[in-house]
Design a protein around this motif. Sequence first.
Motif, PDB file in Angstrom:
ATOM      1  N   THR A 247       0.803  -1.321  -0.131  1.00 31.95           N
ATOM      2  CA  THR A 247      -0.028   0.026   0.184  1.00 31.95           C
ATOM      3  C   THR A 247       0.671   1.327  -0.119  1.00 31.95           C
ATOM      4  N   ARG A 248       2.045   1.243   0.680  1.00 34.79           N
ATOM      5  CA  ARG A 248       2.712   2.461   0.727  1.00 34.79           C
ATOM      6  C   ARG A 248       3.431   2.808  -0.532  1.00 34.79           C
ATOM      7  N   ARG A 249       3.882   1.535  -1.505  1.00 38.51           N
ATOM      8  CA  ARG A 249       4.302   1.830  -2.712  1.00 38.51           C
ATOM      9  C   ARG A 249       3.292   2.666  -3.619  1.00 38.51           C
ATOM     10  N   TYR A 250       2.212   1.996  -3.326  1.00 37.94           N
ATOM     11  CA  TYR A 250       1.157   2.407  -4.358  1.00 37.94           C
ATOM     12  C   TYR A 250       0.601   3.852  -4.102  1.00 37.94           C
ATOM     13  N   LYS A 251       0.409   4.166  -2.746  1.00 38.77           N
ATOM     14  CA  LYS A 251       0.091   5.516  -2.405  1.00 38.77           C
ATOM     15  C   LYS A 251       1.302   6.524  -2.929  1.00 38.77           C
ATOM     16  N   LEU A 252       2.528   6.246  -3.047  1.00 33.92           N
ATOM     17  CA  LEU A 252       3.583   6.867  -3.370  1.00 33.92           C
ATOM     18  C   LEU A 252       3.297   7.145  -4.902  1.00 33.92           C
ATOM     19  N   LEU A 253       3.005   6.109  -5.787  1.00 32.59           N
ATOM     20  CA  LEU A 253       3.263   6.268  -6.809  1.00 32.59           C
ATOM     21  C   LEU A 253       1.734   6.832  -7.542  1.00 32.59           C
ATOM     22  N   ALA A 254       0.795   7.109  -6.615  1.00 27.97           N
ATOM     23  CA  ALA A 254      -0.415   7.671  -6.893  1.00 27.97           C
ATOM     24  C   ALA A 254       0.123   9.325  -6.812  1.00 27.97           C
ATOM     25  N   TYR A 255       0.824   9.698  -5.903  1.00 30.05           N
ATOM     26  CA  TYR A 255       1.388  11.008  -5.883  1.00 30.05           C
ATOM     27  C   TYR A 255       2.242  11.324  -7.124  1.00 30.05           C
ATOM     28  N   VAL A 256       3.187  10.494  -7.478  1.00 32.44           N
ATOM     29  CA  VAL A 256       3.907  10.659  -8.577  1.00 32.44           C
ATOM     30  C   VAL A 256       3.173  10.858  -9.960  1.00 32.44           C
ATOM     31  N   VAL A 257       2.221  10.181  -9.984  1.00 29.88           N
ATOM     32  CA  VAL A 257       1.384  10.122 -11.331  1.00 29.88           C
ATOM     33  C   VAL A 257       0.748  11.411 -11.405  1.00 29.88           C
ATOM     34  N   GLY A 258       0.064  11.817 -10.278  1.00 27.61           N
ATOM     35  CA  GLY A 258      -0.637  12.789 -10.381  1.00 27.61           C
ATOM     36  C   GLY A 258      -0.002  14.188 -10.474  1.00 27.61           C
TER      37      GLY A 258
END
Length: 618
Positions: free
Chosen positions: A228-239
């Motif tokens: 979950t931490r990796r994917y939340k960080l990925l969401a920030y990077v994509v946005g």
Amino acid sequence: MSNTYTAPIVILKQDHGLKRWIWPAVFLFVGLLAPLALPGDKWIRVAALALVYVALASGLNILVGITGLLDLGFIAFFIVGAYTTAIFCTRTFGVDLADNPAALAWVLPLSVVAAIVFAGIAGSIIGYPTLRARGDYLAIMTLAFGEIVRIVSINWTEFTGGAVGIRNIPALTLTGKIVRPLTTYYIVFLIVVILVVALASLIASPVGRAWVAIREDELVASSMGIRTRRYKLLAYVVGASTAGVIGVFFAHMNQFVNPDSFTLEDNFIVLSLVILGGAGTLWGPVTGAVLWIFFQAVAKDIPLIQAHPEFRTGFLALIVVILMILRPGGIISKRLELTRARGRTEAPEGELIVNERDTPVAAGEPVLKVENVKPVFGGLVALEAVTFELRHGEVLGLMGPNGAGKSTLLNAISGVTRATSGTIELGGEQTQSLESSAVSMRGIARTFQTVRLFWDMTVLENLLVGGHSRLAGFAPKFLSPFPFVRKPERATVDEAEEVLAFMDVWDSRDKRASSLDAYQQRRVEIARALMTRPNVLLLDEPAAGLNESETRDLARLIKRIRERGIDVILIEHDMDLLMGVSDRIIVLDHGVIIADGTPAEIRVNPEVLEAYLGSDAK
């Protein structure tokens, strides 16, 4: 664990219905023809600005609507993109683009790449410390970050020009001639189409399902193997990268940038556009952005708005409040498409696929060892040095009064909570210090005392989340809409249908999980756990709320699961079910094991009778 499953060759039915193409067709049709119908260059510029906000709202929607992470400083990433290209085009490379406009052909792509990198880094900077933050704390942190970036743009005069900003940014031209607004519009439209297609492809992939799963139930998402931490960080990077890219083209549209172009108010406007159009949908932010930007342009000619410009933003706030009351989902409520793979038209046979163990285990040998496990929560001792073994080929029942520590024990085994002391060993590997996502990938799956499905997903999408660890990969590859990217997903869809047929819920695969009855929901939850291909399945009161007929059917299912080589630990208050399917039963009382034996032995054990019936029991 080695994977022994080879996906069968099947003919998959592709959804060629017109329904899924309605919104893309409307967007393309209106986007291509709108500037030809608009009365003059002024309105074409308004349309181009609307496209900029479409991209901004779509990028913020990844965070707020898809992943459930509130961000009140999103404009900071927009600033990064705009200033990146401004600096590149006016203060880098030693090229005067005013005299050499053809140089823009190579400076602009570099600016876009740099904006993606810098905005992505900025997204990581704000994303990493907020991974554990929620609610008010997350809002404050992101708001502060946005203001920090804006203040830096004011004070770092050497690069940003301070309050004056940077001027003489070249227009989007390679010829040096005056650029028509129509040309600028179509360039920006092309970029926005690319961004929307990329985001739509990412959402309809394992990445998008992971984001939605985190939004709906982060604990369950982790139990399905999602980091979950990796994917939340990925969401920030994509946005952030989305905002950075459109910031580049916004700077070239305006041909200057300064801090006044990016205010605190813009953060709330973009967030309002997401909510207005429909947070968590693909086309909602597009609709909200277009309607609002054109309303602003029309409102400038209204005398009341001319006298009180602040009414424009106030009117948006009023619309959002009213809409949240009357239509909480926003203008567009079309649910997200989280997979584009389609299954078969006829029910499969219902084969259950299991992983082959690294080391073969004979029947009766221990597969899970729990030794002296003792979780302590702030001084409260939940379990007192519990020790037992789960043997291959058995259903192990966990029995005990309410508060005995049964669910706490399952939480410790599955990694949901950490044991303060003791060891948990699966197949020779200790797992007590692993997170639940890592425990899941090593072969332990679970259900919960209260059914916890991803309610806004379909049944099939729920199971695809269960197969996430086999589909996850390099995130950028999912940006592509091309079919070859979906090959592993189509194989996993076929496997999911087999599991659904095994659990007798194949007919419900396209229904929303929230529309199922209680027993269907329970079977889907077990099916989702089986999609992780576990060696050990933990069932926490699966018969809760079921009638007698459903409970008998559940008993048969548990036995069938055991016959497929999956070992089961079962917590259950229905004594007929527990005694009927368990090969061995462990009894807990106040965190201590008081009995361990066959169902026949447990029935007559005096300590068990005393724990359930009191000291006067005979």
